[in-house]
Design an enzyme around this catalytic site. Structure first.
Site, PDB file in Angstrom:
ATOM      1  N   ASP A  68       0.827  -1.205   0.000  1.00 44.86           N
ATOM      2  CA  ASP A  68       0.000   0.000   0.000  1.00 44.86           C
ATOM      3  C   ASP A  68       0.864   1.259   0.000  1.00 44.86           C
ATOM      4  O   ASP A  68       1.773   1.399   0.819  1.00 44.86           O
ATOM      5  CB  ASP A  68      -0.886  -0.003   1.262  1.00 44.86           C
ATOM      6  CG  ASP A  68      -1.784   1.213   1.326  1.00 44.86           C
ATOM      7  OD1 ASP A  68      -2.705   1.296   0.492  1.00 44.86           O
ATOM      8  OD2 ASP A  68      -1.583   2.086   2.195  1.00 44.86           O
ATOM      9  N   TYR A  73       3.294   9.924   0.559  1.00 41.16           N
ATOM     10  CA  TYR A  73       4.186   9.352   1.574  1.00 41.16           C
ATOM     11  C   TYR A  73       5.634   9.767   1.316  1.00 41.16           C
ATOM     12  O   TYR A  73       6.190   9.504   0.251  1.00 41.16           O
ATOM     13  CB  TYR A  73       4.072   7.813   1.629  1.00 41.16           C
ATOM     14  CG  TYR A  73       2.728   7.319   2.125  1.00 41.16           C
ATOM     15  CD1 TYR A  73       1.839   8.166   2.798  1.00 41.16           C
ATOM     16  CD2 TYR A  73       2.324   6.003   1.926  1.00 41.16           C
ATOM     17  CE1 TYR A  73       0.604   7.724   3.250  1.00 41.16           C
ATOM     18  CE2 TYR A  73       1.087   5.542   2.379  1.00 41.16           C
ATOM     19  CZ  TYR A  73       0.240   6.418   3.032  1.00 41.16           C
ATOM     20  OH  TYR A  73      -0.987   5.978   3.475  1.00 41.16           O
ATOM     21  N   HIS A 144      -7.865   9.250  -1.486  1.00 40.58           N
ATOM     22  CA  HIS A 144      -7.306   9.195  -0.131  1.00 40.58           C
ATOM     23  C   HIS A 144      -8.246   9.716   0.971  1.00 40.58           C
ATOM     24  O   HIS A 144      -8.441   9.031   1.973  1.00 40.58           O
ATOM     25  CB  HIS A 144      -5.990   9.988  -0.124  1.00 40.58           C
ATOM     26  CG  HIS A 144      -5.012   9.539   0.898  1.00 40.58           C
ATOM     27  ND1 HIS A 144      -3.659   9.689   0.744  1.00 40.58           N
ATOM     28  CD2 HIS A 144      -5.160   8.956   2.101  1.00 40.58           C
ATOM     29  CE1 HIS A 144      -3.031   9.202   1.804  1.00 40.58           C
ATOM     30  NE2 HIS A 144      -3.921   8.756   2.643  1.00 40.58           N
ATOM     31  N   SER A 174     -10.766   5.684   0.388  1.00 44.15           N
ATOM     32  CA  SER A 174     -10.240   5.605   1.742  1.00 44.15           C
ATOM     33  C   SER A 174     -10.941   6.673   2.577  1.00 44.15           C
ATOM     34  O   SER A 174     -11.259   7.754   2.059  1.00 44.15           O
ATOM     35  CB  SER A 174      -8.727   5.838   1.714  1.00 44.15           C
ATOM     36  OG  SER A 174      -8.216   5.860   3.021  1.00 44.15           O
ATOM     37  N   ASN A 175     -11.197   6.354   3.843  1.00 43.47           N
ATOM     38  CA  ASN A 175     -11.835   7.295   4.762  1.00 43.47           C
ATOM     39  C   ASN A 175     -13.199   7.788   4.272  1.00 43.47           C
ATOM     40  O   ASN A 175     -13.561   8.940   4.483  1.00 43.47           O
ATOM     41  CB  ASN A 175     -10.909   8.502   5.014  1.00 43.47           C
ATOM     42  CG  ASN A 175      -9.591   8.081   5.628  1.00 43.47           C
ATOM     43  OD1 ASN A 175      -9.563   7.492   6.704  1.00 43.47           O
ATOM     44  ND2 ASN A 175      -8.486   8.354   4.944  1.00 43.47           N
ATOM     45  N   GLN A 196     -10.376   2.010   2.623  1.00 40.28           N
ATOM     46  CA  GLN A 196      -9.348   1.911   3.673  1.00 40.28           C
ATOM     47  C   GLN A 196      -9.678   2.894   4.798  1.00 40.28           C
ATOM     48  O   GLN A 196      -9.815   4.089   4.551  1.00 40.28           O
ATOM     49  CB  GLN A 196      -7.969   2.202   3.070  1.00 40.28           C
ATOM     50  CG  GLN A 196      -6.841   1.889   4.014  1.00 40.28           C
ATOM     51  CD  GLN A 196      -5.471   2.073   3.362  1.00 40.28           C
ATOM     52  OE1 GLN A 196      -4.728   2.985   3.724  1.00 40.28           O
ATOM     53  NE2 GLN A 196      -5.125   1.229   2.417  1.00 40.28           N
ATOM     54  N   LEU A 244      -2.065  -1.872  14.114  1.00 37.76           N
ATOM     55  CA  LEU A 244      -1.355  -2.178  15.362  1.00 37.76           C
ATOM     56  C   LEU A 244      -1.554  -1.061  16.388  1.00 37.76           C
ATOM     57  O   LEU A 244      -0.944  -1.098  17.455  1.00 37.76           O
ATOM     58  CB  LEU A 244       0.148  -2.339  15.106  1.00 37.76           C
ATOM     59  CG  LEU A 244       0.594  -3.524  14.239  1.00 37.76           C
ATOM     60  CD1 LEU A 244       2.080  -3.411  13.903  1.00 37.76           C
ATOM     61  CD2 LEU A 244       0.321  -4.848  14.939  1.00 37.76           C
ATOM     62  N   GLY A 299       2.058  -1.142   9.126  1.00 40.83           N
ATOM     63  CA  GLY A 299       2.952  -0.055   8.713  1.00 40.83           C
ATOM     64  C   GLY A 299       4.370  -0.207   9.207  1.00 40.83           C
ATOM     65  O   GLY A 299       5.180   0.703   9.046  1.00 40.83           O
TER      66      GLY A 299
HETATM   67  N1  LIG Z   1      -5.653   5.774   4.218  1.00 39.32           N
HETATM   68  C1  LIG Z   1      -5.139   6.546   5.150  1.00 39.32           C
HETATM   69  O1  LIG Z   1      -5.606   7.669   5.407  1.00 39.32           O
HETATM   70  C2  LIG Z   1      -3.939   6.045   5.913  1.00 39.32           C
HETATM   71  C3  LIG Z   1      -3.506   6.708   7.083  1.00 39.32           C
HETATM   72  C4  LIG Z   1      -2.396   6.177   7.769  1.00 39.32           C
HETATM   73  C5  LIG Z   1      -1.767   5.034   7.303  1.00 39.32           C
HETATM   74  N2  LIG Z   1      -2.200   4.423   6.147  1.00 39.32           N
HETATM   75  C6  LIG Z   1      -1.555   3.181   5.647  1.00 39.32           C
HETATM   76  O2  LIG Z   1      -1.564   2.226   6.686  1.00 39.32           O
HETATM   77  C7  LIG Z   1      -0.239   1.755   6.948  1.00 39.32           C
HETATM   78  C8  LIG Z   1      -0.102   1.450   8.407  1.00 39.32           C
HETATM   79  O3  LIG Z   1      -0.318   2.599   9.181  1.00 39.32           O
HETATM   80  P1  LIG Z   1       0.473   2.842  10.541  1.00 39.32           P
HETATM   81  O4  LIG Z   1       1.924   2.891  10.283  1.00 39.32           O
HETATM   82  O5  LIG Z   1      -0.179   3.986  11.217  1.00 39.32           O
HETATM   83  O6  LIG Z   1       0.070   1.481  11.292  1.00 39.32           O
HETATM   84  P2  LIG Z   1       0.577   0.482  12.394  1.00 39.32           P
HETATM   85  O7  LIG Z   1       0.941  -0.788  11.706  1.00 39.32           O
HETATM   86  O8  LIG Z   1      -0.494   0.462  13.436  1.00 39.32           O
HETATM   87  O9  LIG Z   1       1.865   1.149  13.054  1.00 39.32           O
HETATM   88  C9  LIG Z   1       3.151   0.973  12.538  1.00 39.32           C
HETATM   89  C10 LIG Z   1       4.047   1.963  13.209  1.00 39.32           C
HETATM   90  O10 LIG Z   1       4.071   1.700  14.609  1.00 39.32           O
HETATM   91  C11 LIG Z   1       5.407   1.375  15.007  1.00 39.32           C
HETATM   92  N3  LIG Z   1       5.350   0.254  15.960  1.00 39.32           N
HETATM   93  C12 LIG Z   1       4.630  -0.877  15.859  1.00 39.32           C
HETATM   94  N4  LIG Z   1       4.834  -1.676  16.932  1.00 39.32           N
HETATM   95  C13 LIG Z   1       5.714  -1.024  17.708  1.00 39.32           C
HETATM   96  C14 LIG Z   1       6.316  -1.325  18.976  1.00 39.32           C
HETATM   97  N5  LIG Z   1       6.050  -2.459  19.624  1.00 39.32           N
HETATM   98  N6  LIG Z   1       7.183  -0.438  19.489  1.00 39.32           N
HETATM   99  C15 LIG Z   1       7.467   0.717  18.826  1.00 39.32           C
HETATM  100  N7  LIG Z   1       6.926   1.059  17.627  1.00 39.32           N
HETATM  101  C16 LIG Z   1       6.052   0.207  17.089  1.00 39.32           C
HETATM  102  C17 LIG Z   1       6.128   0.955  13.737  1.00 39.32           C
HETATM  103  O11 LIG Z   1       7.521   1.163  13.884  1.00 39.32           O
HETATM  104  P3  LIG Z   1       8.571   0.105  13.244  1.00 39.32           P
HETATM  105  O12 LIG Z   1       8.679   0.453  11.803  1.00 39.32           O
HETATM  106  O13 LIG Z   1       9.816   0.370  14.012  1.00 39.32           O
HETATM  107  O14 LIG Z   1       8.038  -1.263  13.477  1.00 39.32           O
HETATM  108  C18 LIG Z   1       5.476   1.874  12.716  1.00 39.32           C
HETATM  109  O15 LIG Z   1       6.029   3.171  12.784  1.00 39.32           O
HETATM  110  C19 LIG Z   1       0.679   2.858   6.416  1.00 39.32           C
HETATM  111  O16 LIG Z   1       1.963   2.374   6.048  1.00 39.32           O
HETATM  112  C20 LIG Z   1      -0.105   3.328   5.206  1.00 39.32           C
HETATM  113  O17 LIG Z   1       0.156   2.452   4.117  1.00 39.32           O
HETATM  114  C21 LIG Z   1      -3.276   4.912   5.477  1.00 39.32           C
END
Ligand SMILES: NC(=O)c1ccc[n+]([C@@H]2O[C@H](COP(=O)([O-])OP(=O)(O)OC[C@H]3O[C@@H](n4cnc5c(N)ncnc54)[C@H](OP(=O)(O)O)[C@@H]3O)[C@@H](O)[C@H]2O)c1
Length: 335
Positions: A68, A73, A144, A174-175, A196, A244, A299
């Protein structure tokens, strides 16, 4: 319209709604928002390229075949890096599904950052995405964030042109709420294939909206009624971003967290131990247990954490265990 139920992953193999649109996608998706070196104009570095390679390689090794992106980004650098990975490993292109998003524009002079679903912007954005990824065709393009000035005829025309020129295979959002989707769907030639949304064990509005139906308490949720149901009925793939909750329940910083979060994290740790799996797997299994066959878009860029997440595919939460997580996280019993 196809109303057939998807096979329950707990009795057989999951059939994702995306399968019905021709995509043999893994249930876990790897998001690329954390790649590219941040939302700045610094050039991408070799260490960032290696980090992207490692993430892709690890994802593939645990069966994740969908990625994704969004044009914004790291200001386009996440897509640029992924394009470089593909250039160095062209053999993986046909084995993976690549999705990106457009519709959020950066500020330009006096004009603030905004959402733009105009035909010209969608088409120009798709061209930019293809250029950065080094692709002739994108598998799925999502809008988005809803643009209040949306003209659905214009979006339909943009999608028609992108499809006719072979630049994008399928489209999603998305949203978006059910109402926003219905407006758009009325003008499109093809069904939307994905929506999404932020769905996780912390942000529970997507569940609260349903359980408070016809109940005098609890009007404090902000999730639009009927959105989950609309997607389920029309086979729109629900994708969960931030699945997560950024690590809150699985080892991330909880120094400012509520009692409910602390208790949920303790429950997650206990369940992981009992089931001989990872905390990430328990957190994601909360989404996987939902009958909508949600795709969590993880992510993390950390190979160990990607592997820890992939353990979720082996966890089957019982009906009661799912409620244990839900009720603990909401911090009060069911209404
Ligand atoms: N459509 C939208 O509006 C929208 C908005 C936001 C995101 N997204 C998409 O969704 C994906 C995931 O979003 P997200 O990154 O917010 O989700 P996430 O999977 O909930 O969180 C991942 C982030 O949390 C950190 N993390 C996870 N476990 C951890 C732990 N135990 N200790 C410390 N840090 C930890 C990760 O760091 P590490 O890399 O160090 O593991 C990473 O920065 C994005 O990559 C994007 O593709 C879409």
């Amino acid at each position: 319209m196809n109303y057939s139920a998807n096979t329950d992953r707990h009795s057989s193999k999951t059939i994702l709604p995306l399968t019905k649109h021709g995509f043999a996608a893994s249930q876990l998706v790897l998001g690329f928002m954390a790649h590219g070196g941040g939302w700045n104009d610094n050039p991408v570095t070799l260490s960032e390229l290696k980090r992207a390679h490692d993430a892709v390689e690890t994802a593939l090794s645990v069966g994740i075949n969908m990625f994704d992106h969004a044009d914004i980004y790291s200001k386009g650098k996440a897509e640029l890096l992924f394009g470089q990975v593909l250039k160095e490993r062209p053999e993986i292109r046909d084995k993976i599904i690549i999705q990106s998003k457009c519709g959020i524009r950066a500020a330009e002079g006096p004009i603030p950052s905004r959402f733009d679903f105009s035909k010209d912007h969608i088409i120009a954005s798709a061209d930019g995405i293809l250029n950065r990824l080094g692709l002739e065709k994108l598998d799925i393009l999502l809008l988005h964030r809803p643009d209040p000035l949306i003209e659905p005829e214009e979006v339909a025309e943009a999608f028609r042109q992108l499809k006719a020129t072979g630049k994008v295979d399928r489209f999603g959002v998305s949203n978006m709420s059910a109402g926003q989707m219905k407006l758009l769907e009325a003008y499109l030639d093809e069904p939307l294939v994905a929506n999404q949304l932020e769905l996780n064990l912390l942000k529970l509005d997507w569940l609260e909206a349903g359980i408070y139906m016809n109940h005098s308490e609890g009007k404090d949720y902000s999730f639009p009624d009927g959105t989950i149901e609309h997607c389920r009925l029309l086979n729109v793939q629900l994708q969960a971003y931030s699945p997560l909750a950024r690590g809150l329940f699985s080892g991330g910083d909880r120094s400012n967290a509520s009692a409910a979060v602390q208790e949920t994290a303790a429950l997650v740790a206990r369940m992981a131990e009992e089931k001989d799996t990872t905390k990430e797997a328990i957190v994601l299994s909360f989404l996987l247990r939902h009958p909508a066959h949600i795709q969590p878009v993880i992510g993390t860029a950390d190979p160990d954490r990607i592997r820890a997440c992939s353990e979720a595919m082996k966890v089957n939460l019982s009906h009661g265990e799912w409620y244990q997580l839900y009720v603990t996280s909401r911090g009060r019993g069911m209404p």
